[in-house]
Design a protein around this motif. Sequence first.
Motif, mmCIF file in Angstrom:
data_model
loop_
_atom_site.group_PDB
_atom_site.id
_atom_site.type_symbol
_atom_site.label_atom_id
_atom_site.label_comp_id
_atom_site.label_asym_id
_atom_site.label_seq_id
_atom_site.Cartn_x
_atom_site.Cartn_y
_atom_site.Cartn_z
ATOM 1 N N CYS A 1 -17.580 33.649 -4.119
ATOM 2 C CA CYS A 1 -16.668 32.908 -4.986
ATOM 3 C C CYS A 1 -15.360 32.556 -4.259
ATOM 4 O O CYS A 1 -14.713 33.436 -3.667
ATOM 5 C CB CYS A 1 -16.355 33.724 -6.237
ATOM 6 S SG CYS A 1 -15.197 32.883 -7.339
ATOM 7 N N LEU A 2 -14.984 31.305 -4.325
ATOM 8 C CA LEU A 2 -13.775 30.848 -3.651
ATOM 9 C C LEU A 2 -12.509 31.148 -4.447
ATOM 10 O O LEU A 2 -11.410 30.790 -4.009
ATOM 11 C CB LEU A 2 -13.865 29.349 -3.357
ATOM 12 C CG LEU A 2 -14.981 28.901 -2.420
ATOM 13 C CD1 LEU A 2 -14.809 27.439 -2.050
ATOM 14 C CD2 LEU A 2 -15.055 29.755 -1.162
ATOM 15 N N GLU A 3 -12.649 31.813 -5.588
ATOM 16 C CA GLU A 3 -11.470 32.281 -6.312
ATOM 17 C C GLU A 3 -11.082 33.698 -5.922
ATOM 18 O O GLU A 3 -10.056 34.215 -6.407
ATOM 19 C CB GLU A 3 -11.696 32.186 -7.822
ATOM 20 C CG GLU A 3 -11.779 30.768 -8.328
ATOM 21 C CD GLU A 3 -11.809 30.675 -9.841
ATOM 22 O OE1 GLU A 3 -10.739 30.754 -10.466
ATOM 23 O OE2 GLU A 3 -12.923 30.523 -10.393
ATOM 24 N N MET A 4 -11.870 34.332 -5.063
ATOM 25 C CA MET A 4 -11.486 35.639 -4.557
ATOM 26 C C MET A 4 -10.228 35.485 -3.706
ATOM 27 O O MET A 4 -10.024 34.471 -3.037
ATOM 28 C CB MET A 4 -12.642 36.238 -3.761
ATOM 29 C CG MET A 4 -13.845 36.587 -4.633
ATOM 30 S SD MET A 4 -15.395 36.855 -3.719
ATOM 31 C CE MET A 4 -14.964 38.277 -2.699
ATOM 32 N N ASP A 5 -9.371 36.511 -3.721
ATOM 33 C CA ASP A 5 -8.052 36.368 -3.113
ATOM 34 C C ASP A 5 -8.097 36.096 -1.612
ATOM 35 O O ASP A 5 -7.177 35.469 -1.068
ATOM 36 C CB ASP A 5 -7.218 37.623 -3.386
ATOM 37 C CG ASP A 5 -6.706 37.677 -4.820
ATOM 38 O OD1 ASP A 5 -6.886 36.682 -5.548
ATOM 39 O OD2 ASP A 5 -6.129 38.709 -5.205
ATOM 40 N N ALA A 6 -9.146 36.566 -0.929
ATOM 41 C CA ALA A 6 -9.233 36.327 0.513
ATOM 42 C C ALA A 6 -9.254 34.840 0.836
ATOM 43 O O ALA A 6 -8.860 34.425 1.923
ATOM 44 C CB ALA A 6 -10.477 37.005 1.087
ATOM 45 N N ILE A 7 -9.705 34.015 -0.115
ATOM 46 C CA ILE A 7 -9.674 32.559 0.040
ATOM 47 C C ILE A 7 -8.549 31.953 -0.792
ATOM 48 O O ILE A 7 -7.721 31.183 -0.307
ATOM 49 C CB ILE A 7 -11.016 31.923 -0.373
ATOM 50 C CG1 ILE A 7 -12.129 32.348 0.588
ATOM 51 C CG2 ILE A 7 -10.898 30.403 -0.440
ATOM 52 C CD1 ILE A 7 -12.057 31.732 1.960
ATOM 53 N N ALA A 8 -8.508 32.303 -2.081
ATOM 54 C CA ALA A 8 -7.571 31.662 -3.011
ATOM 55 C C ALA A 8 -6.119 31.862 -2.601
ATOM 56 O O ALA A 8 -5.284 30.959 -2.778
ATOM 57 C CB ALA A 8 -7.793 32.191 -4.424
ATOM 58 N N GLU A 9 -5.788 33.024 -2.047
ATOM 59 C CA GLU A 9 -4.421 33.306 -1.631
ATOM 60 C C GLU A 9 -4.185 32.924 -0.170
ATOM 61 O O GLU A 9 -3.103 33.154 0.363
ATOM 62 C CB GLU A 9 -4.089 34.786 -1.843
ATOM 63 C CG GLU A 9 -4.163 35.231 -3.293
ATOM 64 C CD GLU A 9 -3.207 34.453 -4.191
ATOM 65 O OE1 GLU A 9 -2.053 34.242 -3.764
ATOM 66 O OE2 GLU A 9 -3.614 34.038 -5.300
ATOM 67 N N GLY A 10 -5.210 32.358 0.474
ATOM 68 C CA GLY A 10 -5.069 31.875 1.844
ATOM 69 C C GLY A 10 -5.060 30.369 1.865
ATOM 70 O O GLY A 10 -4.068 29.730 1.511
ATOM 71 N N VAL A 11 -6.187 29.763 2.228
ATOM 72 C CA VAL A 11 -6.254 28.298 2.270
ATOM 73 C C VAL A 11 -6.258 27.694 0.871
ATOM 74 O O VAL A 11 -5.963 26.514 0.703
ATOM 75 C CB VAL A 11 -7.484 27.808 3.059
ATOM 76 C CG1 VAL A 11 -7.422 28.262 4.491
ATOM 77 C CG2 VAL A 11 -8.780 28.247 2.393
ATOM 78 N N GLY A 12 -6.626 28.479 -0.121
ATOM 79 C CA GLY A 12 -6.723 27.978 -1.487
ATOM 80 C C GLY A 12 -8.146 27.584 -1.826
ATOM 81 O O GLY A 12 -8.954 27.260 -0.952
ATOM 82 N N THR A 13 -8.457 27.617 -3.119
ATOM 83 C CA THR A 13 -9.820 27.362 -3.564
ATOM 84 C C THR A 13 -10.269 25.937 -3.251
ATOM 85 O O THR A 13 -11.369 25.718 -2.737
ATOM 86 C CB THR A 13 -9.939 27.644 -5.072
ATOM 87 O OG1 THR A 13 -9.611 29.014 -5.329
ATOM 88 C CG2 THR A 13 -11.352 27.365 -5.570
ATOM 89 N N ALA A 14 -9.445 24.945 -3.552
ATOM 90 C CA ALA A 14 -9.848 23.545 -3.346
ATOM 91 C C ALA A 14 -10.029 23.235 -1.864
ATOM 92 O O ALA A 14 -11.058 22.681 -1.448
ATOM 93 C CB ALA A 14 -8.818 22.612 -3.975
ATOM 94 N N GLU A 15 -9.051 23.593 -1.045
ATOM 95 C CA GLU A 15 -9.165 23.364 0.398
ATOM 96 C C GLU A 15 -10.302 24.210 0.969
ATOM 97 O O GLU A 15 -11.020 23.788 1.878
ATOM 98 C CB GLU A 15 -7.842 23.700 1.086
ATOM 99 C CG GLU A 15 -7.884 23.663 2.603
ATOM 100 C CD GLU A 15 -8.154 22.290 3.200
ATOM 101 O OE1 GLU A 15 -8.414 22.209 4.412
ATOM 102 O OE2 GLU A 15 -8.105 21.275 2.446
ATOM 103 N N GLY A 16 -10.476 25.416 0.430
ATOM 104 C CA GLY A 16 -11.568 26.270 0.885
ATOM 105 C C GLY A 16 -12.927 25.627 0.676
ATOM 106 O O GLY A 16 -13.841 25.795 1.494
#
Length: 523
Positions: free
Chosen positions: A268-283
Amino acid sequence: MQTQTVASMPLAQKVGQLFMAGFDGSEPTAGSRELIREYNLGNIIYFSRNITSPSQVTALSAELQSEATAVGAGLPLFIATDQEGGVVSRLNWGTQLPGQMLIGACDDDAMARKAGATVGRELRSLGINLNLAPVLDVNNNPDNPVIGVRSFGEDPERVGALGTAMAQGLQSVDVSACGKHFPGHGDTAVDSHLDLPVVAHERPRLERVEFPPFEAAIQGGIDAIMTTHVAFPAITGDEELPATISPEVQTGLLREELGFDGLLITDCLEMDAIAEGVGTAEGAVCAIEAGCDMITVSHTLERQRAAIEAVLTAVRTGRLTEERIDRSLHRIQRYKQQRVGESAGGEVPEWRRCVATSKQLASEIAECGVTLVRDDSETLPFDTSRRLHVVSFTGTRGSPAEDDRYDPELVAAALREVGFEITTHTIAGGEAVDIAAANEQIVAVSYDALSNTAQAATLRSLVVEYEQLAVLAVRNPYDLAVCPGAATFLTTYDYSPGALQTAAKTLAGTVDTTGSLPVTIPE
């Protein structure tokens, strides 16, 4: 689906087919319907929040499939869930199997294959055609907060063999299996739901430990593999780059080196390792650039829309090509043709035919895998004609990935079923426990004492104070490390119904378990 169908689809529908979305509640939401109608959303994921009963899930699956096939190209949905067994079991009406570490304690490939087929039949009967399992991570870090008992164990070869067998069992009944979390989340002490873990091992160690289970599953024909939001600097050269959005990992390693041509699904791209980094949309854009086929956004409608629109914008501006979208779409449709067919879900009577098989197999797995690590003082069996004191600790899920269903009363109920008259002492940990007579029979039921210092302290004091005491670890076998002086230690690896029933029978002496620890307990 024919090639010309893909070619004739509008871009928004093509991109929508690459997304897997979740929603709240036991019925389709207005938002989920909008995603299907506007973007021809191709995939749905169920969590416990979506599931109340077999009839409700069957009706939900049928309604969603009807909605999807009535729009756009009329393509059916992949409907997915995480039915790993044990602590990650979205279906919770007594048919769930024990988890993977308990199966690892059995160390029986045929049992793992049978488990996959049994779970698959139940899922298929409910209209679920993609199981986000098995876990192929090698759990060799006792402090791992997110994998742990979800893994088959610490031996890469056995994890690969058992995982491949389970995947083949699932796929034998036309439910796609998805091995996770590539390239491996087993040797981490950070939960990627909350932050970005880093696996700093050099490439030779990764090839020896982390990669082999995935290689075995690929050779065994697994349909899908899920990425992990963990940094692997030995592969990427970057300690801040999650594997999910790394072309070196997803295309260079998985596609080109390991030869995987199946579905590549993101966690899931809403997990903080992505969402708080590049962000969900950019991820989402980065994940497709890296080589992923299916993008998972499990929770929030706004983020789901934003991610789809970000991919559409990336194609329109030339950052992504439409040919790249088509490549993933063709792959998704290939597996949908194979696994989904025309079915929009089974009938509840079909589910009922699965129940007896599931419960029987749960007992077989538990009796094979529940592990009596030691009984040096020959404390067992306890005498059912005497009172048994049950000291239990409250517990919550170890990670957002788990289902938060533990209740100490589950253990008490299983003990009553086998004939014990019990007195319960339920505490949070750290409190004194007053059991009047030193010669009383006592079972101390630990729940992840390794990560709870108060619980560990109480457990150690009980072990020192009482002779007729058995420690029963119902969540974490590594709890033995906090009470190494325990003369009698039994572990179920999870609190599934079959596991607890077998533990109770073991304490009463009516079952002899044969499981062996699939992990090493630290000194």
